[in-house]
Design a protein around this motif. Structure first.
Motif, PDB file in Angstrom:
ATOM      1  N   THR A 263       0.820  -1.202   0.000  1.00 34.00           N
ATOM      2  CA  THR A 263       0.000   0.000   0.000  1.00 34.00           C
ATOM      3  C   THR A 263       0.860   1.261   0.000  1.00 34.00           C
ATOM      4  O   THR A 263       1.877   1.330   0.705  1.00 34.00           O
ATOM      5  CB  THR A 263      -0.936   0.021   1.215  1.00 34.00           C
ATOM      6  OG1 THR A 263      -0.150   0.105   2.412  1.00 34.00           O
ATOM      7  CG2 THR A 263      -1.780  -1.228   1.255  1.00 34.00           C
ATOM      8  N   SER A 265       0.110   4.222   1.211  1.00 28.40           N
ATOM      9  CA  SER A 265      -0.002   5.039   2.425  1.00 28.40           C
ATOM     10  C   SER A 265       0.866   4.534   3.574  1.00 28.40           C
ATOM     11  O   SER A 265       1.531   5.299   4.256  1.00 28.40           O
ATOM     12  CB  SER A 265      -1.468   5.107   2.880  1.00 28.40           C
ATOM     13  OG  SER A 265      -2.246   5.825   1.956  1.00 28.40           O
ATOM     14  N   PHE A 266       0.854   3.196   3.779  1.00 31.79           N
ATOM     15  CA  PHE A 266       1.555   2.647   4.943  1.00 31.79           C
ATOM     16  C   PHE A 266       2.564   1.559   4.586  1.00 31.79           C
ATOM     17  O   PHE A 266       3.191   0.997   5.475  1.00 31.79           O
ATOM     18  CB  PHE A 266       0.530   2.084   5.943  1.00 31.79           C
ATOM     19  CG  PHE A 266      -0.395   3.117   6.505  1.00 31.79           C
ATOM     20  CD1 PHE A 266       0.056   4.028   7.445  1.00 31.79           C
ATOM     21  CD2 PHE A 266      -1.722   3.186   6.087  1.00 31.79           C
ATOM     22  CE1 PHE A 266      -0.799   4.986   7.971  1.00 31.79           C
ATOM     23  CE2 PHE A 266      -2.579   4.138   6.609  1.00 31.79           C
ATOM     24  CZ  PHE A 266      -2.125   5.052   7.549  1.00 31.79           C
ATOM     25  N   ASP A 268       1.982  -1.398   3.726  1.00 29.90           N
ATOM     26  CA  ASP A 268       1.540  -2.680   4.269  1.00 29.90           C
ATOM     27  C   ASP A 268       1.250  -3.665   3.145  1.00 29.90           C
ATOM     28  O   ASP A 268       0.907  -3.269   2.021  1.00 29.90           O
ATOM     29  CB  ASP A 268       0.271  -2.501   5.110  1.00 29.90           C
ATOM     30  CG  ASP A 268       0.546  -1.827   6.439  1.00 29.90           C
ATOM     31  OD1 ASP A 268       1.690  -1.911   6.918  1.00 29.90           O
ATOM     32  OD2 ASP A 268      -0.389  -1.213   6.996  1.00 29.90           O
ATOM     33  N   VAL A 311      -4.980  -7.942   5.213  1.00 27.90           N
ATOM     34  CA  VAL A 311      -3.827  -7.090   5.523  1.00 27.90           C
ATOM     35  C   VAL A 311      -2.931  -7.869   6.486  1.00 27.90           C
ATOM     36  O   VAL A 311      -3.370  -8.281   7.557  1.00 27.90           O
ATOM     37  CB  VAL A 311      -4.265  -5.763   6.164  1.00 27.90           C
ATOM     38  CG1 VAL A 311      -3.054  -4.876   6.424  1.00 27.90           C
ATOM     39  CG2 VAL A 311      -5.278  -5.051   5.274  1.00 27.90           C
ATOM     40  N   LYS A 313       0.212  -8.138   8.988  1.00 28.58           N
ATOM     41  CA  LYS A 313       1.093  -7.349   9.848  1.00 28.58           C
ATOM     42  C   LYS A 313       1.893  -8.286  10.741  1.00 28.58           C
ATOM     43  O   LYS A 313       1.337  -9.178  11.378  1.00 28.58           O
ATOM     44  CB  LYS A 313       0.289  -6.390  10.733  1.00 28.58           C
ATOM     45  CG  LYS A 313      -0.323  -5.217   9.993  1.00 28.58           C
ATOM     46  CD  LYS A 313       0.738  -4.305   9.402  1.00 28.58           C
ATOM     47  CE  LYS A 313       1.645  -3.726  10.460  1.00 28.58           C
ATOM     48  NZ  LYS A 313       2.737  -2.899   9.869  1.00 28.58           N
ATOM     49  N   PRO A 381      -9.087  -1.182  12.101  1.00 30.58           N
ATOM     50  CA  PRO A 381      -8.193  -0.024  12.254  1.00 30.58           C
ATOM     51  C   PRO A 381      -8.103   0.762  10.954  1.00 30.58           C
ATOM     52  O   PRO A 381      -8.203   0.205   9.856  1.00 30.58           O
ATOM     53  CB  PRO A 381      -6.847  -0.673  12.598  1.00 30.58           C
ATOM     54  CG  PRO A 381      -7.186  -2.005  13.178  1.00 30.58           C
ATOM     55  CD  PRO A 381      -8.418  -2.450  12.443  1.00 30.58           C
ATOM     56  N   HIS A 382      -7.915   2.066  11.078  1.00 30.88           N
ATOM     57  CA  HIS A 382      -7.815   2.949   9.915  1.00 30.88           C
ATOM     58  C   HIS A 382      -6.746   2.453   8.943  1.00 30.88           C
ATOM     59  O   HIS A 382      -6.943   2.481   7.726  1.00 30.88           O
ATOM     60  CB  HIS A 382      -7.477   4.370  10.378  1.00 30.88           C
ATOM     61  CG  HIS A 382      -7.089   5.303   9.279  1.00 30.88           C
ATOM     62  ND1 HIS A 382      -8.007   5.785   8.356  1.00 30.88           N
ATOM     63  CD2 HIS A 382      -5.880   5.825   8.924  1.00 30.88           C
ATOM     64  CE1 HIS A 382      -7.383   6.567   7.494  1.00 30.88           C
ATOM     65  NE2 HIS A 382      -6.096   6.607   7.811  1.00 30.88           N
ATOM     66  N   ARG A 383      -5.648   1.974   9.481  1.00 35.06           N
ATOM     67  CA  ARG A 383      -4.546   1.503   8.642  1.00 35.06           C
ATOM     68  C   ARG A 383      -4.983   0.321   7.779  1.00 35.06           C
ATOM     69  O   ARG A 383      -4.644   0.234   6.598  1.00 35.06           O
ATOM     70  CB  ARG A 383      -3.382   1.107   9.550  1.00 35.06           C
ATOM     71  CG  ARG A 383      -2.140   0.654   8.815  1.00 35.06           C
ATOM     72  CD  ARG A 383      -0.961   0.617   9.765  1.00 35.06           C
ATOM     73  NE  ARG A 383       0.259   0.239   9.089  1.00 35.06           N
ATOM     74  CZ  ARG A 383       1.470   0.544   9.511  1.00 35.06           C
ATOM     75  NH1 ARG A 383       1.630   1.257  10.603  1.00 35.06           N
ATOM     76  NH2 ARG A 383       2.535   0.135   8.842  1.00 35.06           N
ATOM     77  N   HIS A 384      -5.752  -0.602   8.349  1.00 31.57           N
ATOM     78  CA  HIS A 384      -6.238  -1.753   7.598  1.00 31.57           C
ATOM     79  C   HIS A 384      -7.239  -1.330   6.524  1.00 31.57           C
ATOM     80  O   HIS A 384      -7.160  -1.778   5.374  1.00 31.57           O
ATOM     81  CB  HIS A 384      -6.898  -2.766   8.537  1.00 31.57           C
ATOM     82  CG  HIS A 384      -5.926  -3.547   9.377  1.00 31.57           C
ATOM     83  ND1 HIS A 384      -5.130  -2.967  10.319  1.00 31.57           N
ATOM     84  CD2 HIS A 384      -5.637  -4.877   9.389  1.00 31.57           C
ATOM     85  CE1 HIS A 384      -4.374  -3.903  10.899  1.00 31.57           C
ATOM     86  NE2 HIS A 384      -4.672  -5.065  10.348  1.00 31.57           N
ATOM     87  N   THR A 386      -7.611   1.553   5.083  1.00 32.41           N
ATOM     88  CA  THR A 386      -6.933   2.305   4.019  1.00 32.41           C
ATOM     89  C   THR A 386      -6.267   1.360   3.034  1.00 32.41           C
ATOM     90  O   THR A 386      -6.374   1.530   1.817  1.00 32.41           O
ATOM     91  CB  THR A 386      -5.886   3.259   4.625  1.00 32.41           C
ATOM     92  OG1 THR A 386      -6.546   4.190   5.503  1.00 32.41           O
ATOM     93  CG2 THR A 386      -5.158   4.032   3.536  1.00 32.41           C
ATOM     94  N   GLY A 387      -5.597   0.339   3.551  1.00 33.01           N
ATOM     95  CA  GLY A 387      -4.954  -0.641   2.681  1.00 33.01           C
ATOM     96  C   GLY A 387      -5.946  -1.389   1.815  1.00 33.01           C
ATOM     97  O   GLY A 387      -5.702  -1.644   0.629  1.00 33.01           O
TER      98      GLY A 387
END
Length: 466
Positions: A263, A265-266, A268, A311, A313, A381-384, A386-387
């Motif tokens: 991704t 953004s992060f 990931d 996602v 991690k 989570p926002h991170r997930h 977004t991905g």
């Protein structure tokens, strides 16, 4: 009360089955006991499936028929046998790529002996580079893979024949029987197991392959026995459902598109998993938590295709509980929706929850009827999230329409991989004659490599018979 057997196998998923198959083939005189917490395959009936449309929802059975019982979670998980060493686990690290490829062929031949379909899905050599180039232009990494697809219905037939074969060979199978403790002597050599009812079973060899359903039990046992572990990635995401026509570029010739995206953004890793062309979305009970999955049947077709976007991690110290983390997110989804949540992509992007009215206006008729329209941004989570959104945008370049506002997202899908146990290349723990394999041990992530793990364990037990 003490009983005696030569070999005890805990768990009747692919690892357990193929361990027994290997032993009876070469050492039929060995006395084998298989222990299974769930039911025989003919009795694996989900109450929700028994009364479709009743609105009863998940009954939170003590042992979920979808993921527990003869055949393990794979019995009703679409029956995809990956023929690639790149997919489905970490066995290459233990036995090397060449040996893994050889053993995949052996396991595949066994499936064929028990009437697995002969048709193989996957791109031809001249198509691989073309699709790979298209994926690269979309920012995606394509992993070519050939697979044998059994289909949920046919998988049951294959597994039933394997069970009948083992019973005919004298293997004893006990269903609805739970192992509670692995017994070890003062020399760190396995000596048996103890059952929930207090029965102790003495044996020379124990193979523990409890699957994802009982990965937490195995984690507690290895802590007690001081067996070292290492953390696996935590895979959390959603199941995407779209009209089959939109997904055809990903499924028509490939059937199962293995695509990985880093991704922007992060940075990931997001990957596609378990594509179910013309399939249905289903819910599963993972020890009281309701999660989502997908199936494709060999003979029954829907108008939709579904697949997971996960996602991945990998956490670092001091974090040591990937299962607890995944369960916490699944628990939040259950708290908000009473089970599985479903949301239109358009509603997610607009920052609002989906409602029954908005769902009814969409172009995709959900196949999981008891999913609750809601808001996944309150769970993941926002991170997930977004991905996942960024991956859908990338997939839209390969399959136009994937990023449609009517695309459905079901949550959550969680793969409860336990910490990976420290084992030898023969999948033996530091406890002599205690072997482990499969998804519950954090070593494999799919039917084929789980089956190969069983062959490895069976082969080693045979070699110690002289």
């Amino acid at each position: 009360m003490v009983e005696e057997y030569d070999v005890v196998i805990v768990g009747t998923g692919p690892t357990g089955i193929f361990t027994a198959m290997k032993i009876v083939e070469e050492k039929p005189a060995l006395n084998i006991l298989m222990i299974e917490k769930g039911s025989d395959i003919d009795n694996r009936v989900c109450p929700m499936k028994s009364y479709p449309g009743s609105g009863k929802g998940c009954q939170e059975c003590v042992s979920c028929a979808i993921v527990s019982g003869w055949g393990g979670a794979g019995a009703f998980s679409d029956g995809k046998l990956s023929l690639s060493a790149d997919i489905g686990g970490n066995l290459e690290e233990y036995i090397g790529r060449e040996e893994l490829e050889r053993m995949i062929k052996i396991a595949d031949d066994i499936y064929l002996e028990f009437d697995a379909p002969e048709r193989i899905f996957g791109p031809e050599d001249n198509e691989i580079q073309k699709f790979k180039d298209e994926a690269i232009r979309a920012g995606l990494k394509f992993i070519p893979a050939r697979l044998r697809h059994l289909g949920t219905g046919h998988t049951k037939k294959v597994l039933s024949k394997m069970k009948d074969y083992l019973v005919e060979k004298g293997v004893e199978i006990r269903f609805k029987t739970k192992a509670t403790s692995i017994l070890v002597d003062e020399n760190e050599k396995v000596k048996g197991i103890e059952l929930k009812d207090g029965t102790k079973i003495s044996t020379n060899y124990v193979s523990v392959a409890p699957g994802r359903e009982n990965a937490s039990w195995l984690t507690e046992e290895v802590k007690r026995l001081n067996i070292s572990t290492s953390l696996n990635p935590v895979d959390i995401g959603v199941r995407v459902e779209t009209p089959a026509a939109i997904a055809e570029p990903l499924t028509d010739k490939l059937y199962e598109s293995k695509l990985i995206y880093q991704t922007p953004s992060f940075d990931d890793k997001v990957r596609t998993f378990c594509m179910s062309p013309y399939g249905e979305v289903v819910s599963e009970n993972n020890q009281g938590l309701i999660t989502v999955n997908g199936h494709s049947h060999a003979d029954i077709k829907t108008e939709n295709t579904n697949f997971a976007l996960l996602v991945s991690k990998t956490f670092t110290e001091p974090f040591k509980e990937p299962i607890t983390y995944g369960r916490a997110i699944a628990k939040l989804a259950n708290l908000l929706g009473g089970g599985v949540l479903v949301q239109r992509l358009g509603d997610l992007l607009n920052g609002r929850r989906s409602t029954p009215t908005r769902m009814s206006r969409g172009l995709v008729d959900p196949t999981l009827k008891d999913a609750t329209p809601g808001d996944l941004s309150l769970v993941l989570p926002h991170r997930h999230l977004t991905g996942i959104i960024e991956m859908l945008e990338a997939l839209d370049e390969l399959a136009p329409g994937m990023y449609s506002r009517d695309t459905l997202l079901y949550g959550v899908e969680v793969k409860f991989y336990s910490s990976r146990l420290e084992v030898t290349p023969n999948l033996e723990t530091k406890i002599k004659n205690l072997f482990t394999g499969g998804d519950g041990a954090g070593i494999t992530r799919g039917l084929m490599q789980a089956s190969v793990a069983g062959l490895i364990i069976g082969r080693e037990i045979i070699s110690r018979q002289g």
